[in-house]
Design a protein around this motif. Structure first.
Motif, PDB file in Angstrom:
ATOM      1  N   SER A  34      20.794  32.996  24.323  1.00 40.57           N
ATOM      2  CA  SER A  34      19.864  33.916  24.970  1.00 40.57           C
ATOM      3  C   SER A  34      20.545  35.197  25.441  1.00 40.57           C
ATOM      4  CB  SER A  34      19.198  33.247  26.174  1.00 40.57           C
ATOM      5  OG  SER A  34      18.533  32.086  25.781  1.00 40.57           O
ATOM      6  N   GLU A  35      21.797  35.071  25.908  1.00 37.36           N
ATOM      7  CA  GLU A  35      22.493  36.226  26.462  1.00 37.36           C
ATOM      8  C   GLU A  35      23.987  36.114  26.199  1.00 37.36           C
ATOM      9  OE1 GLU A  35      22.735  38.620  30.698  1.00 37.36           O
ATOM     10  OE2 GLU A  35      21.147  37.177  30.347  1.00 37.36           O
ATOM     11  N   VAL A  36      24.630  37.271  25.998  1.00 39.79           N
ATOM     12  CA  VAL A  36      26.062  37.328  25.727  1.00 39.79           C
ATOM     13  C   VAL A  36      26.727  38.265  26.729  1.00 39.79           C
ATOM     14  CG1 VAL A  36      27.814  38.033  24.051  1.00 39.79           C
ATOM     15  CG2 VAL A  36      25.753  36.906  23.259  1.00 39.79           C
ATOM     16  N   CYS A  37      27.895  37.856  27.223  1.00 37.27           N
ATOM     17  CA  CYS A  37      28.745  38.699  28.064  1.00 37.27           C
ATOM     18  C   CYS A  37      30.085  38.844  27.360  1.00 37.27           C
ATOM     19  CB  CYS A  37      28.999  38.062  29.425  1.00 37.27           C
ATOM     20  SG  CYS A  37      27.582  38.028  30.504  1.00 37.27           S
ATOM     21  N   VAL A  38      30.749  39.961  27.607  1.00 39.10           N
ATOM     22  CA  VAL A  38      32.076  40.199  27.040  1.00 39.10           C
ATOM     23  C   VAL A  38      33.084  40.239  28.176  1.00 39.10           C
ATOM     24  CG1 VAL A  38      33.515  41.811  25.747  1.00 39.10           C
ATOM     25  CG2 VAL A  38      31.131  41.478  25.089  1.00 39.10           C
ATOM     26  N   ALA A  39      34.216  39.549  27.990  1.00 40.60           N
ATOM     27  CA  ALA A  39      35.278  39.529  28.991  1.00 40.60           C
ATOM     28  C   ALA A  39      36.601  39.869  28.323  1.00 40.60           C
ATOM     29  CB  ALA A  39      35.370  38.156  29.641  1.00 40.60           C
ATOM     30  N   THR A  40      37.425  40.652  29.028  1.00 40.69           N
ATOM     31  CA  THR A  40      38.754  40.988  28.527  1.00 40.69           C
ATOM     32  C   THR A  40      39.857  40.486  29.452  1.00 40.69           C
ATOM     33  OG1 THR A  40      38.673  43.167  29.579  1.00 40.69           O
ATOM     34  CG2 THR A  40      37.939  43.027  27.280  1.00 40.69           C
ATOM     35  N   SER A  41      39.470  39.852  30.559  1.00 45.18           N
ATOM     36  CA  SER A  41      40.449  39.289  31.497  1.00 45.18           C
ATOM     37  C   SER A  41      39.877  37.996  32.081  1.00 45.18           C
ATOM     38  CB  SER A  41      40.754  40.277  32.622  1.00 45.18           C
ATOM     39  OG  SER A  41      39.620  40.439  33.449  1.00 45.18           O
ATOM     40  N   GLU A  42      40.723  37.252  32.754  1.00 44.77           N
ATOM     41  CA  GLU A  42      40.262  36.013  33.377  1.00 44.77           C
ATOM     42  C   GLU A  42      39.264  36.297  34.493  1.00 44.77           C
ATOM     43  OE1 GLU A  42      43.613  33.634  34.534  1.00 44.77           O
ATOM     44  OE2 GLU A  42      44.349  33.501  32.477  1.00 44.77           O
ATOM     45  N   ASP A  43      39.459  37.396  35.217  1.00 43.17           N
ATOM     46  CA  ASP A  43      38.510  37.765  36.271  1.00 43.17           C
ATOM     47  C   ASP A  43      37.135  38.068  35.684  1.00 43.17           C
ATOM     48  OD1 ASP A  43      40.362  37.445  38.296  1.00 43.17           O
ATOM     49  OD2 ASP A  43      40.941  39.558  38.299  1.00 43.17           O
ATOM     50  N   GLU A  44      37.105  38.802  34.571  1.00 45.44           N
ATOM     51  CA  GLU A  44      35.829  39.106  33.919  1.00 45.44           C
ATOM     52  C   GLU A  44      35.190  37.847  33.352  1.00 45.44           C
ATOM     53  OE1 GLU A  44      36.434  42.174  31.035  1.00 45.44           O
ATOM     54  OE2 GLU A  44      36.814  43.701  32.567  1.00 45.44           O
ATOM     55  N   LEU A  45      36.001  36.908  32.909  1.00 43.80           N
ATOM     56  CA  LEU A  45      35.486  35.630  32.405  1.00 43.80           C
ATOM     57  C   LEU A  45      34.777  34.877  33.521  1.00 43.80           C
ATOM     58  CD1 LEU A  45      35.678  33.619  29.862  1.00 43.80           C
ATOM     59  CD2 LEU A  45      37.429  32.525  31.235  1.00 43.80           C
ATOM     60  N   ALA A  46      35.411  34.806  34.693  1.00 35.96           N
ATOM     61  CA  ALA A  46      34.800  34.119  35.835  1.00 35.96           C
ATOM     62  C   ALA A  46      33.524  34.830  36.277  1.00 35.96           C
ATOM     63  CB  ALA A  46      35.791  34.039  36.991  1.00 35.96           C
ATOM     64  N   TYR A  47      33.540  36.162  36.293  1.00 38.44           N
ATOM     65  CA  TYR A  47      32.351  36.916  36.677  1.00 38.44           C
ATOM     66  C   TYR A  47      31.223  36.695  35.669  1.00 38.44           C
ATOM     67  CZ  TYR A  47      29.131  40.665  37.647  1.00 38.44           C
ATOM     68  OH  TYR A  47      27.988  41.373  37.914  1.00 38.44           O
ATOM     69  N   GLY A  48      31.551  36.712  34.385  1.00 40.77           N
ATOM     70  CA  GLY A  48      30.541  36.482  33.348  1.00 40.77           C
ATOM     71  C   GLY A  48      29.914  35.104  33.469  1.00 40.77           C
ATOM     72  N   TRP A  49      30.724  34.112  33.790  1.00 41.17           N
ATOM     73  CA  TRP A  49      30.240  32.747  33.999  1.00 41.17           C
ATOM     74  C   TRP A  49      29.230  32.732  35.137  1.00 41.17           C
ATOM     75  CZ3 TRP A  49      34.371  28.320  34.560  1.00 41.17           C
ATOM     76  CH2 TRP A  49      33.751  27.076  34.596  1.00 41.17           C
ATOM     77  N   TRP A  50      29.612  33.312  36.277  1.00 45.29           N
ATOM     78  CA  TRP A  50      28.712  33.390  37.432  1.00 45.29           C
ATOM     79  C   TRP A  50      27.442  34.170  37.075  1.00 45.29           C
ATOM     80  CZ3 TRP A  50      27.154  37.905  39.871  1.00 45.29           C
ATOM     81  CH2 TRP A  50      26.400  37.733  41.030  1.00 45.29           C
ATOM     82  N   HIS A  51      27.605  35.299  36.392  1.00 50.16           N
ATOM     83  CA  HIS A  51      26.468  36.153  36.024  1.00 50.16           C
ATOM     84  C   HIS A  51      25.458  35.388  35.162  1.00 50.16           C
ATOM     85  CE1 HIS A  51      24.293  39.776  34.857  1.00 50.16           C
ATOM     86  NE2 HIS A  51      24.413  39.380  33.604  1.00 50.16           N
ATOM     87  N   LEU A  52      25.936  34.658  34.181  1.00 52.52           N
ATOM     88  CA  LEU A  52      25.034  33.912  33.296  1.00 52.52           C
ATOM     89  C   LEU A  52      24.307  32.802  34.040  1.00 52.52           C
ATOM     90  CD1 LEU A  52      27.223  33.793  30.077  1.00 52.52           C
ATOM     91  CD2 LEU A  52      25.129  35.121  30.419  1.00 52.52           C
TER      92      LEU A  52
END
Length: 85
Positions: A34-52
């Protein structure tokens, strides 16, 4: 069931445009989510997880990818890993 995917860029991180300027509609159709996030760091990965999760996703997965700036495309490698749900 709503599914979300985080594309974690492991190569070509410097070339990835900002999240706002990316058109991820095609990527979500190709990945079957349904939705895709892009992460380039571990912090962005954690934020993307929370966001989804806060956007109502019932399942969140992550896949490693290489960004090809000449084609303006992500090339996933390996199998997606389920993070939640």
């Amino acid at each position: 069931m709503k599914k979300g995917m985080i594309v974690y860029v492991t190569e070509g991180k410097e070339e990835v445009p900002s999240q706002e300027s990316l058109d991820l509609g095609g990527a979500s159709r190709v990945l079957g989510v349904s939705e895709v996030c892009v992460a380039t760091s571990e912090d962005e990965l954690a934020y993307g997880w929370w966001h989804l999760i806060t956007r109502g996703m019932h399942q969140v997965s992550c896949v490693a990818a290489v960004y090809d700036s000449t084609r303006n495309a992500f090339k996933p490698h390996g199998a997606p890993m389920r993070l939640w749900g």
